[in-house]
Write a protein that holds these residues in place. Sequence first.
Motif, short mmCIF file in Angstrom:
data_model
loop_
_atom_site.label_atom_id
_atom_site.label_comp_id
_atom_site.label_asym_id
_atom_site.label_seq_id
_atom_site.Cartn_x
_atom_site.Cartn_y
_atom_site.Cartn_z
N PRO A 91 0.98 -1.25 -0.06
CA PRO A 91 0.01 0.09 0.06
C PRO A 91 0.93 1.18 -0.23
CG PRO A 91 -0.56 -1.38 1.61
CD PRO A 91 0.53 -2.03 1.14
N SER A 92 2.11 1.23 0.63
CA SER A 92 2.80 2.45 0.40
C SER A 92 4.38 1.98 0.47
CB SER A 92 2.57 3.23 1.74
OG SER A 92 3.26 2.95 2.98
N GLY A 93 5.19 3.02 0.12
CA GLY A 93 6.66 2.64 0.17
C GLY A 93 7.08 2.56 1.65
N PHE A 94 6.40 3.35 2.72
CA PHE A 94 6.89 3.26 4.00
C PHE A 94 6.56 1.89 4.45
CE2 PHE A 94 7.49 3.76 8.32
CZ PHE A 94 7.96 5.06 8.54
N GLN A 95 5.37 1.60 4.20
CA GLN A 95 4.97 0.18 4.60
C GLN A 95 5.92 -0.96 4.04
OE1 GLN A 95 0.73 0.03 4.75
NE2 GLN A 95 0.69 -2.47 4.89
N CYS A 156 20.47 1.45 0.29
CA CYS A 156 20.56 2.91 0.05
C CYS A 156 19.58 3.29 -1.05
CB CYS A 156 22.14 3.18 -0.38
SG CYS A 156 22.34 2.49 -1.91
N GLU A 157 19.47 4.56 -0.95
CA GLU A 157 18.48 5.34 -2.00
C GLU A 157 19.17 5.44 -3.64
OE1 GLU A 157 16.33 8.61 -0.42
OE2 GLU A 157 16.70 7.70 1.59
N SER A 158 18.72 5.09 -4.74
CA SER A 158 19.25 5.50 -5.94
C SER A 158 19.35 7.03 -5.96
CB SER A 158 18.83 4.61 -6.87
OG SER A 158 17.25 5.48 -7.11
N LEU A 184 17.85 -1.63 -2.88
CA LEU A 184 17.91 -0.29 -3.51
C LEU A 184 16.48 0.42 -3.52
CD1 LEU A 184 19.90 1.79 -4.89
CD2 LEU A 184 19.28 0.75 -6.99
N ASP A 185 16.47 1.66 -3.05
CA ASP A 185 15.21 2.24 -2.90
C ASP A 185 15.40 3.38 -3.97
OD1 ASP A 185 13.00 4.03 -2.32
OD2 ASP A 185 13.22 3.90 -0.09
N GLU A 186 14.47 3.00 -5.00
CA GLU A 186 14.29 3.79 -6.15
C GLU A 186 13.18 4.90 -6.28
OE1 GLU A 186 16.10 4.07 -9.00
OE2 GLU A 186 16.48 2.19 -9.73
N ALA A 187 12.63 5.33 -4.93
CA ALA A 187 11.68 6.44 -5.05
C ALA A 187 11.85 7.42 -5.81
CB ALA A 187 11.51 6.68 -3.28
N HIS A 188 12.97 8.12 -5.79
CA HIS A 188 12.95 9.25 -6.52
C HIS A 188 13.86 9.07 -8.03
CE1 HIS A 188 11.40 11.61 -3.41
NE2 HIS A 188 12.02 10.60 -2.73
N GLY A 189 14.02 7.61 -8.26
CA GLY A 189 14.74 7.47 -9.66
C GLY A 189 13.71 6.71 -10.40
N ALA A 212 10.24 0.43 -5.17
CA ALA A 212 9.82 1.44 -6.09
C ALA A 212 8.25 1.94 -5.53
CB ALA A 212 9.52 0.49 -7.37
N PRO A 213 8.55 2.96 -4.59
CA PRO A 213 7.53 3.73 -4.29
C PRO A 213 6.69 4.60 -5.40
CG PRO A 213 9.27 3.98 -2.62
CD PRO A 213 9.77 3.14 -3.93
N LEU A 214 5.56 4.43 -5.44
CA LEU A 214 4.74 4.89 -6.56
C LEU A 214 4.32 6.26 -6.50
CD1 LEU A 214 3.11 1.61 -7.60
CD2 LEU A 214 5.50 2.31 -8.65
N ALA A 221 0.25 6.08 -5.96
CA ALA A 221 0.61 5.64 -4.47
C ALA A 221 0.93 4.25 -4.26
CB ALA A 221 -0.69 5.90 -3.47
N GLY A 222 1.39 3.83 -3.27
CA GLY A 222 1.78 2.06 -3.38
C GLY A 222 2.99 1.91 -3.42
N ALA A 223 3.63 0.76 -3.66
CA ALA A 223 5.20 0.48 -3.95
C ALA A 223 5.18 -1.06 -4.30
CB ALA A 223 5.82 0.74 -2.70
C1 LIG Z 1 13.47 7.28 -0.42
C2 LIG Z 1 12.08 7.10 -0.10
N1 LIG Z 1 11.51 5.75 0.45
C3 LIG Z 1 10.22 5.42 0.73
C4 LIG Z 1 9.27 6.51 0.60
C5 LIG Z 1 8.20 6.18 1.24
O1 LIG Z 1 7.19 6.20 0.27
P1 LIG Z 1 5.55 6.26 0.46
O2 LIG Z 1 5.41 7.82 0.07
O3 LIG Z 1 4.88 5.42 -0.67
O4 LIG Z 1 5.25 5.77 1.66
C6 LIG Z 1 10.00 8.15 0.46
C7 LIG Z 1 8.77 8.94 0.53
O5 LIG Z 1 8.77 10.07 1.09
C8 LIG Z 1 11.22 8.17 -0.09
O6 LIG Z 1 11.39 9.29 -0.34
#
Ligand SMILES: Cc1ncc(COP(=O)(O)O)c(C=O)c1O
Length: 368
Positions: A91-95, A156-158, A184-189, A212-214, A221-223
Amino acid sequence: MERLDDEAQRSLTRRCPPIRGREGLAYALDGREVVSYCSNDYLGLSQMPIEAADATGSGASRLVCGDLEVHRRVEARFAEWLGHEDAVLFPSGFQANASVLPCLLSKDDRVHSDRLNHASLIDGMRLSAAPRSLLEHLQPPKLGSREAAPRDWWVCESVFSMDGDGPSLGDLEGHLAGGGCLYLDEAHGLGLFAGGRGRGALLRARPTITVAPLGKAFGCAGAFVAGSKVACAWIRSHARGFVFSTGVSPMLAAAIEVQLERVRGPEGEALRGQLWRKVDRFRTRLGASHGQAFPALRSPIHPIVVGSNARALAISARLLDAGWHVQAIRPPTVPEGSARLRVTICAGHSLEQVDAFADDLLRCLEDA
Ligand SMILES: Cc1ncc(COP(=O)(O)O)c(C=O)c1O
């Protein structure tokens, strides 16, 4: 409450800016008409109309009776696009981060965390049994001997969310080639590089796990959490945020499916072209002529570090008066003493807007 008063003293009070009538990057805020320079909607996809799905809820956890066709279809499409064997939708990147890291990492692993990692990654590592060491920002871990366990995970984050920089692809590849595991967290890539597939797609070897948070360039939203079939099977039956949570709404899953086609197709390619033109314009205007240093990595994120919380708030207020919304970013989102304006450039800005914003930003930086 005392704690809130104490935060107010240190210019740390937070509030949700009450936005009205959003149209693209323009909206009303605190009685002013403003244009956003702090959105993560890099490609402008968050306001694309989507036809309604045929149901609102999934009815239960995926493991009970909430596993719908649309979930399985979108997971398979995403995994295939990214070149991973499988993917799991959260449901989310945080989750995703807060529940996948504890389920994947065991006490027999070692986890190496970039010191500027996102809160969700930090919380996930804290909940895991693996011993954790902190890495200097963008530094790869030193690998131990390669005789099986313990596995060395680099988390790490990309593209770092508050800094707009990222690890070198050579270091990421070297870590994998040396036998390390990469989370690798690709939230911003995601959506921006390599046909939209993120920076991990530029590696010769796949990351072990791609998150991959969306909610950013995907405008949704979601990941997704993507990896091997075995890893995804483990996640589906052990990640607490998957097992003990209602399956992602079919409305959201259907929207993700539509956005995936947009991001990977000609529409995404055209939007990426527009985005990079605006990013280059902003960088040239601020960097070349005014000596503002930006990360070498070309990304939509531009940190303007001003130091004190009060100064960051003052500059943000002046920008708002000028018709630009840039939220002040303060601790704990960034380290103490590094409060900043986090300027994001989006495909939807016009070149004229970018110029006018850059000029006002420079003026506000000088005045405040
Ligand atoms: C690097 C990174 N990972 C994860 C998240 C969390 O993703 P979400 O907004 O889908 O909960 C964020 C969002 O702020 C983020 O910047």
